[in-house]
Scaffold this motif. Structure first.
Motif, mmCIF file in Angstrom:
data_model
loop_
_atom_site.group_PDB
_atom_site.id
_atom_site.type_symbol
_atom_site.label_atom_id
_atom_site.label_comp_id
_atom_site.label_asym_id
_atom_site.label_seq_id
_atom_site.Cartn_x
_atom_site.Cartn_y
_atom_site.Cartn_z
ATOM 1 N N HIS A 63 4.689 -1.326 0.095
ATOM 2 C CA HIS A 63 3.284 -1.749 0.033
ATOM 3 C C HIS A 63 3.136 -2.958 0.958
ATOM 4 O O HIS A 63 3.914 -3.918 0.855
ATOM 5 N N GLU A 110 2.937 -7.145 0.065
ATOM 6 C CA GLU A 110 3.926 -7.687 -0.880
ATOM 7 C C GLU A 110 5.007 -8.371 -0.053
ATOM 8 O O GLU A 110 5.934 -7.724 0.433
ATOM 9 N N ARG A 130 -2.196 -2.778 0.925
ATOM 10 C CA ARG A 130 -1.233 -2.026 0.114
ATOM 11 C C ARG A 130 -0.892 -0.676 0.771
ATOM 12 O O ARG A 130 0.254 -0.274 0.838
ATOM 13 N N HIS A 159 9.355 -4.938 -4.369
ATOM 14 C CA HIS A 159 7.894 -4.947 -4.531
ATOM 15 C C HIS A 159 7.418 -6.262 -5.142
ATOM 16 O O HIS A 159 8.214 -7.111 -5.542
ATOM 17 N N SER A 160 6.084 -6.378 -5.250
ATOM 18 C CA SER A 160 5.477 -7.465 -6.023
ATOM 19 C C SER A 160 4.067 -6.997 -6.388
ATOM 20 O O SER A 160 3.698 -5.851 -6.116
HETATM 21 ZN ZN LIG Z 1 4.477 -2.422 -4.505
#
Ligand SMILES: [Zn+2]
Length: 326
Positions: free
Chosen positions: A57, A60, A99, A143-144
């Motif tokens: 994404h 992130e 994203r 991820h975040s």
């Molecule tokens: Zn993510």
């Protein structure tokens, strides 16, 4: 010439190598345009095979910045085995600070197993699942919460029906040193990188390392410690490369996220005011927040309550949710 994905990776040569994955995709400004995704390989003899990726994404940044730094620091002489690094896997999304990819709207972490003749995101997913992941023992996808969400530092693994591989996945998840972790049940057709890694015969682990479309010293400390810990646990490195890390405060606390009733979803447009902080421990029936209606200032705000008790692991950051938003 107009489908698929191509590359010039030499999987056997001991070296530090950088190049690109190329995806032909004709656009208005360039009929022969090729989407270029940076990829790095560091190999020194036989040994563990690790794939590190971020920017699945685009918004992130914790993993993107940490892996970019790791690429600069990794020296084949200081490792055993091989490390492949994709610091910005969905490169168009990273460059657009979004994203999903602006080229095709593709959400890479919902695109697996992909399609070799599909959109660029779908072709990338297909290559990763069928060719690249299968060449590695472990795939760690960082991820975040991204721009729209803040998230507790949480490690992730998907349930594996093979008990030995599942046990190893949970061990590696715990080795990341995160305060929280959970085992997701996304089923055999999971569209995530973890599901793809599992189907490819690798072990996929992941995690949420911060959020808000930014980094903090704390979120970067969690991220860099997790990367160094994983490489040392696998025997690729013998010392941390990304910094001197504080020891984890305790073992990873396992949480469960398995039911839609554990979240709160908007059923109408409104203006959201949370009543609890990220990380709060709540019980079923506690007030979660208020949904205001600024279109009708005399309308009393709606009170929304938690259906289940637990730890608040993520919070929405945009005040105005669309219907269906969490
Ligand atoms: Zn993510």
């Amino acid at each position: 010439m107009h489908t698929g994905l191509f590359h010039e990776i030499d999987f056997e040569k001991d070296q530090k190598w950088s190049g690109h994955l190329g995806i032909p995709f004709s656009i208005d400004r360039s009929p022969y345009y090729q989407l270029k995704i940076p990829i790095f390989r560091i190999k020194n003899g036989a040994g563990p095979k690790l794939l590190l990726m971020a920017g699945n994404h685009g918004d992130e940044y914790e993993g993107e910045l940490s892996l970019a730094r790791l690429v600069r620091r990794l020296d084949p002489k200081r490792i055993k085995g091989r490390v492949t690094i994709l610091p910005m896997a969905n490169a168009p999304a990273v460059m657009a600070a979004k994203r999903c990819s602006p080229l095709d709207g593709g959400n890479l972490n919902r695109a697996f197993p992909g399609d070799p003749s599909g959109t660029p995101t779908s072709r990338l997913a297909h290559f990763l699942e069928t060719e690249l992941f299968a060449r590695h023992d472990v795939v760690f996808d960082i991820h975040s919460g991204g721009t729209s969400m803040e998230h507790l530092p949480t490690a992730l693994v998907e349930r594996n029906t093979d008990p030995e591989r599942h046990k190893r996945g949970v061990e590696l998840m715990r080795a990341l040193g995160m305060p929280y972790g959970f085992i997701a049940d996304n089923g055999p057709a999971s569209p995530t990188s973890m599901g793809a890694a599992r189907r490819a015969g690798s072990i996929g682990i992941s995690g949420e390392f911060g959020g808000g479309g930014t980094t903090t010293p704390e979120s970067m400390a969690f991220t860099t410690r997790a990367i160094d810990s994983l490489m040392m646990t696998l025997g690729i490195t013998t010392a941390p490369l990304l910094g001197e890390h504080a020891a984890p405060e305790g073992p990873t606390e396992l949480l469960s996220l398995a039911r839609h009733s554990q979240g709160i979803f908007a059923t109408r447009r409104g203006w959201w005011e949370p009543a609890v902080e990220l990380g709060a421990r709540v019980t079923a029936g506690d007030l979660a927040g208020w949904c205001h209606n600024l279109d009708r200032l005399t309308e009393v705000e709606e009170r929304l309550h938690f259906a289940e008790g637990g730890v608040v692991i993520s919070c929405r950051l945009h005040t105005i949710p669309a219907i269906g938003s969490a």
